[in-house]
Design a protein around this motif. Structure first.
Motif, PDB file in Angstrom:
ATOM      1  N   THR A 141       0.853  -1.193   0.000  1.00 49.42           N
ATOM      2  CA  THR A 141       0.000   0.000   0.000  1.00 49.42           C
ATOM      3  C   THR A 141       0.887   1.241   0.000  1.00 49.42           C
ATOM      4  N   VAL A 142       0.259   2.389  -0.176  1.00 46.31           N
ATOM      5  CA  VAL A 142       0.986   3.656  -0.120  1.00 46.31           C
ATOM      6  C   VAL A 142       1.631   3.838   1.251  1.00 46.31           C
ATOM      7  N   ALA A 143       0.871   3.509   2.308  1.00 43.79           N
ATOM      8  CA  ALA A 143       1.390   3.685   3.665  1.00 43.79           C
ATOM      9  C   ALA A 143       2.649   2.851   3.882  1.00 43.79           C
ATOM     10  N   ARG A 144       2.594   1.595   3.461  1.00 47.15           N
ATOM     11  CA  ARG A 144       3.737   0.694   3.615  1.00 47.15           C
ATOM     12  C   ARG A 144       4.943   1.231   2.841  1.00 47.15           C
ATOM     13  N   THR A 145       4.683   1.810   1.678  1.00 48.07           N
ATOM     14  CA  THR A 145       5.752   2.345   0.842  1.00 48.07           C
ATOM     15  C   THR A 145       6.388   3.580   1.480  1.00 48.07           C
ATOM     16  N   LEU A 146       5.532   4.432   2.054  1.00 50.25           N
ATOM     17  CA  LEU A 146       6.073   5.624   2.721  1.00 50.25           C
ATOM     18  C   LEU A 146       6.954   5.227   3.900  1.00 50.25           C
ATOM     19  N   GLU A 147       6.551   4.144   4.563  1.00 52.50           N
ATOM     20  CA  GLU A 147       7.359   3.610   5.660  1.00 52.50           C
ATOM     21  C   GLU A 147       8.736   3.181   5.124  1.00 52.50           C
ATOM     22  N   GLN A 148       8.696   2.500   4.006  1.00 51.31           N
ATOM     23  CA  GLN A 148       9.923   2.040   3.350  1.00 51.31           C
ATOM     24  C   GLN A 148      10.823   3.231   3.002  1.00 51.31           C
ATOM     25  N   ILE A 149      10.191   4.303   2.548  1.00 53.35           N
ATOM     26  CA  ILE A 149      10.961   5.493   2.194  1.00 53.35           C
ATOM     27  C   ILE A 149      11.655   6.048   3.429  1.00 53.35           C
ATOM     28  N   LEU A 171      12.145  -5.027 -12.388  1.00 55.07           N
ATOM     29  CA  LEU A 171      11.556  -3.678 -12.381  1.00 55.07           C
ATOM     30  C   LEU A 171      10.269  -3.692 -13.193  1.00 55.07           C
ATOM     31  N   VAL A 172       9.179  -3.190 -12.599  1.00 52.46           N
ATOM     32  CA  VAL A 172       7.917  -3.156 -13.336  1.00 52.46           C
ATOM     33  C   VAL A 172       7.384  -1.739 -13.542  1.00 52.46           C
ATOM     34  N   ASP A 173       7.855  -0.794 -12.748  1.00 55.33           N
ATOM     35  CA  ASP A 173       7.397   0.588 -12.952  1.00 55.33           C
ATOM     36  C   ASP A 173       8.252   1.547 -12.133  1.00 55.33           C
ATOM     37  N   ASP A 174       8.156   2.838 -12.491  1.00 53.40           N
ATOM     38  CA  ASP A 174       8.695   3.863 -11.602  1.00 53.40           C
ATOM     39  C   ASP A 174       7.541   4.767 -11.197  1.00 53.40           C
ATOM     40  N   LEU A 175       7.641   5.311 -10.018  1.00 51.63           N
ATOM     41  CA  LEU A 175       6.505   6.046  -9.458  1.00 51.63           C
ATOM     42  C   LEU A 175       7.031   7.306  -8.794  1.00 51.63           C
ATOM     43  N   LEU A 176       6.414   8.436  -9.113  1.00 53.03           N
ATOM     44  CA  LEU A 176       6.852   9.681  -8.513  1.00 53.03           C
ATOM     45  C   LEU A 176       6.420   9.760  -7.056  1.00 53.03           C
ATOM     46  N   LEU A 177       7.311  10.205  -6.227  1.00 52.77           N
ATOM     47  CA  LEU A 177       7.010  10.349  -4.806  1.00 52.77           C
ATOM     48  C   LEU A 177       5.768  11.213  -4.608  1.00 52.77           C
ATOM     49  N   ARG A 178       5.644  12.228  -5.447  1.00 56.11           N
ATOM     50  CA  ARG A 178       4.515  13.135  -5.298  1.00 56.11           C
ATOM     51  C   ARG A 178       3.169  12.412  -5.428  1.00 56.11           C
ATOM     52  N   LYS A 179       3.145  11.431  -6.323  1.00 59.18           N
ATOM     53  CA  LYS A 179       1.925  10.638  -6.481  1.00 59.18           C
ATOM     54  C   LYS A 179       1.565   9.936  -5.175  1.00 59.18           C
ATOM     55  N   LEU A 180       2.596   9.464  -4.486  1.00 61.45           N
ATOM     56  CA  LEU A 180       2.373   8.775  -3.220  1.00 61.45           C
ATOM     57  C   LEU A 180       1.821   9.736  -2.181  1.00 61.45           C
ATOM     58  N   ILE A 181       2.412  10.920  -2.147  1.00 61.98           N
ATOM     59  CA  ILE A 181       2.018  11.890  -1.128  1.00 61.98           C
ATOM     60  C   ILE A 181       0.576  12.317  -1.328  1.00 61.98           C
ATOM     61  N   LEU A 182       0.179  12.412  -2.566  1.00 62.58           N
ATOM     62  CA  LEU A 182      -1.164  12.875  -2.868  1.00 62.58           C
ATOM     63  C   LEU A 182      -2.209  11.762  -2.695  1.00 62.58           C
ATOM     64  N   ALA A 183      -1.745  10.525  -2.660  1.00 67.27           N
ATOM     65  CA  ALA A 183      -2.699   9.407  -2.633  1.00 67.27           C
ATOM     66  C   ALA A 183      -3.123   9.071  -1.208  1.00 67.27           C
ATOM     67  N   ASP A 184      -4.247   8.389  -1.091  1.00 67.89           N
ATOM     68  CA  ASP A 184      -4.725   7.901   0.195  1.00 67.89           C
ATOM     69  C   ASP A 184      -3.777   6.803   0.688  1.00 67.89           C
ATOM     70  N   PRO A 185      -3.452   6.810   1.995  1.00 66.11           N
ATOM     71  CA  PRO A 185      -2.468   5.844   2.497  1.00 66.11           C
ATOM     72  C   PRO A 185      -2.831   4.381   2.221  1.00 66.11           C
ATOM     73  N   GLU A 186      -4.118   4.080   2.104  1.00 66.61           N
ATOM     74  CA  GLU A 186      -4.502   2.680   1.930  1.00 66.61           C
ATOM     75  C   GLU A 186      -4.540   2.234   0.467  1.00 66.61           C
ATOM     76  N   THR A 187      -4.312   3.162  -0.444  1.00 65.89           N
ATOM     77  CA  THR A 187      -4.302   2.824  -1.872  1.00 65.89           C
ATOM     78  C   THR A 187      -3.238   1.767  -2.147  1.00 65.89           C
ATOM     79  N   PRO A 188      -3.573   0.722  -2.905  1.00 65.61           N
ATOM     80  CA  PRO A 188      -2.504  -0.209  -3.299  1.00 65.61           C
ATOM     81  C   PRO A 188      -1.631   0.438  -4.376  1.00 65.61           C
ATOM     82  N   ILE A 189      -0.333   0.174  -4.261  1.00 64.94           N
ATOM     83  CA  ILE A 189       0.622   0.743  -5.215  1.00 64.94           C
ATOM     84  C   ILE A 189       0.228   0.399  -6.652  1.00 64.94           C
TER      85      ILE A 189
END
Lengths: 438, 438
Positions: A141-149, A171-189
């Protein structure tokens, strides 16, 4: 401890493997640190794969480094015995589960050194990689990823892009950090992904990497191996260094200097000497032909001494025009603007331009030669000038294409080489025309 | 509407100003759009400062652009009348409250074009600036700043660094996005600040910017004016382009080509012609001296024809060695590695290296000349070779320093120029020694 040394001496590796698997990682780390350098790698290799990483991370810094160096040398030696050509990739592939994982534990500087030991080819993208990146898994999820960051983003400059990998590390994708920040924490990556990304290959030439960076204007690009596994990233600041180094190399080659690896003042005098001598001596032998040409026409020169007066001027003009053409083509090739298939286009352009240049210059030289040596010498000089400038330009323009076609670095067509070749031609054109007309 | 045109015609600007201040911004925007281009700027200038920005943002895209172009031309004309030398900065300073603010409303591409119109000097950092940055005020909280990022961070690549400004727009710090993410939302920005940052000046040479980027390995750097006001940022991908362009320029200058602004294939034939001709013609006149030198020794040559055989070889060696030295020094200067105060160090290094090169090459040429023209010619050729290589190198090495000292681009010391100068010297050294010894 005594057990282990006994087992090592008796070469009872299987017993040792079983023994090691039963020990806690911390114990093994201490044990390895206490061993001789030569035995450290042996023991380390006997560890189960899932333990190796943990043990490695528990080792002190010097032991880590030593182990890695030995491992790299060993792998290289081992692999190069099998196949000379695929040293780099095969080594990394065969040992990826241990070695590649371990590399990520090293500091940036050590990692770079380790990578060079790991025999990625010189000037390959692999040599530029760093581990200052953050990865995430698509099922997170976004939350788990932010934790990783927060946990991994030690060098924060690089966390604006998160690299998404699958369970095999591909490697399957690259994702901008900003997208993560703007997304709901529970959104799946996976729901944020577009599966579109640009990646470099670890064995790609670093000059190609510069072009990719110029094209996409990104801060960093991920590096993958032939199976798409994410190995690291290359950042724009390293690419800037590469771009300057490559330019310096080309500039040095342009005047027949073997490129220096360090700056001028940091290069030893003996290296400077050795980087300059080979081509200077080669060119001496090339220039023998100019001398031979002049000697061939010595009776002509004896009768018309005024001819000699214009000799340096005419042959130098051919050389200069040739050096200009060669340099334009070589730089165009280095920047990826010119390829082999542009040959006819370039040929046509050079004919037009060099003919215009030649005619302009022959006008200047005609009046000069007329005044200094009479009308006949003026005509000879003017005709020669045009021909020499055109031929010089065409030599300069063609040589890089020929070298490229032969898979030789076109920069070998340095200004001094082109100048020397144009000189030879110039002597024969000028004195040939003179002997025909006078 | 009729009122306004009347007021404009009668030049009752004060009435107009008062009238405009009372209208809503949207009305004024419509009004301006309906006016002639020449009047648009006039009306716009009469607006109160706090309204100008709002009105500008309400204008349609073409009107914005037109207004800006007129404004820039007007300011430039106005300023250059006062002072030629400070066109760039004075213009921007005098009109910052309106113009600089408006620039931020433009798209990246238009902004760059506008900046060039605004007469930032060619090759200055000002020309590279973009507005793809996020600023925050030191009195804000983290939450307020994150909101700002969401609102402003349209091009997300660049939001990893937030630039903190004070109430006058002066840059006071840079702050990593990561720090914000990790901090409590209610934290005041000021408590996260260390007030340490690196900034470029808008009038700085872009080559210097490349060096600053290389030194700090950052993705982007803020650009400030002489009062420290944040004007924009420069990103690493632009710096990469600059670095390549500058290298290409130096490479072209290295063979006496006026640098091309576009790639080879995109440059018109007439531009190619004009960029190559001036130096080729200049060098023709320089090379007259070589010819004159040879002509001066014509009786000597008449007696020893074998001398001519070695002439091209010897003088070319001096030219080649000189071109090498010049290129090493020029590139060292371009990379900031060599400065004027390194002269003695470089001189000493070049003496040692060129003497070694000269001696090695004279050994080769001695046997060749002995075999071809007898022992005496061998000795003459060997002595000449050493002297010519040393003198050629010293000319090549000294010339860039002299040019630099005279505040001329050292790259003017192109290979063809150095080669031609070394040729002249070579003729006199070789034939001078020959006439002394034979």
């Amino acid at each position: 401890m005594p057990d282990i040394i006994e087992m090592l001496e008796d070469r009872r590796f299987n017993d040792l493997r079983i023994f090691l698997a039963a020990q806690p990682a911390s114990e093994i780390a201490e044990l390895i640190a206490a061993l001789h350098a030569s035995d450290q790698l042996l023991v380390f290799r006997l560890l189960p794969r899932n333990m190796a990483g943990e043990v490695f991370s528990l080792l002190e810094y010097p032991s880590q480094n030593l182990l890695l160096e030995n491992m790299a040398q060993d792998e290289t030696r081992h692999t190069s015995r099998r196949s000379r050509r695929t040293t780099g990739p095969r080594c990394l592939k065969s040992c990826r589960p241990t070695l590649q994982g371990l590399l990520n534990l090293l500091s940036d500087k050590d990692r770079k050194q380790a990578l060079s030991l790991l025999s990625y080819p010189k000037d390959s993208v692999g040599r530029l990689m760093t581990n200052r990146y953050v990865y995430a898994r698509e099922e997170w999820t976004v939350a788990r990823t932010l934790e990783q960051i927060r946990a991994m983003g030690n060098d924060s400059e690089t966390v604006m892009m998160i690299y998404i990998i699958d369970e095999r590390g591909v490697l399957v994708d690259d994702l901008l950090l900003r997208k993560l920040i703007l997304a709901d924490p529970e959104t799946p990556i996976s729901s944020l992904m577009d599966r579109q990304y640009v990646a470099l290959h670890s064995l790609q030439d670093r000059e190609e990497a510069v072009m990719v960076f110029k094209k996409y204007d990104l801060y960093a690009l991920p590096v993958v191996d032939s199976e798409g596994v994410l190995l690291g990233i290359v950042t724009n600041d390293d690419i800037l260094d590469v771009s300057e180094e490559e330019a310096t190399e080309d500039i040095h080659k342009g005047v027949a200097i073997t490129p220096l690896s360090a700056g001028y003042l940091r290069t030893s005098l003996s290296v400077l000497y050795r980087s300059r001598l080979p081509w200077l001596v080669t060119l001496v032998f090339v220039n023998i032909f100019s001398g031979a040409g002049i000697a061939y026409f010595d009776t002509l020169i004896g009768s018309f001494v005024a001819l000699v007066f214009f000799l340096p001027l005419l042959i130098a003009s051919g050389g200069n025009a040739g050096a200009q053409s060669a340099t334009l083509v070589i730089r165009g090739m280095a920047l990826g603007e010119l390829t082999l298939k542009d040959f006819m286009k370039v040929l046509w352009r050079e004919i037009v331009v060099s003919l215009s240049l030649g005619l302009s210059m022959s006008a200047a030289v005609f009046f000069l030669a007329w005044w200094r040596g009479g009308l006949r010498i003026g005509v000879v000089a003017a005709i020669s000038m045009t021909l020499i400038v055109v031929c010089g330009s065409l030599i300069g323009m063609t040589l890089p294409f020929i070298l490229r076609k032969l898979k030789i670095d076109p920069a070998v067509a340095s200004s001094p080489l082109v100048t020397s070749l144009a000189d030879i031609l110039g002597v024969f054109i000028y004195l040939g025309i003179a002997s025909a007309l006078l």
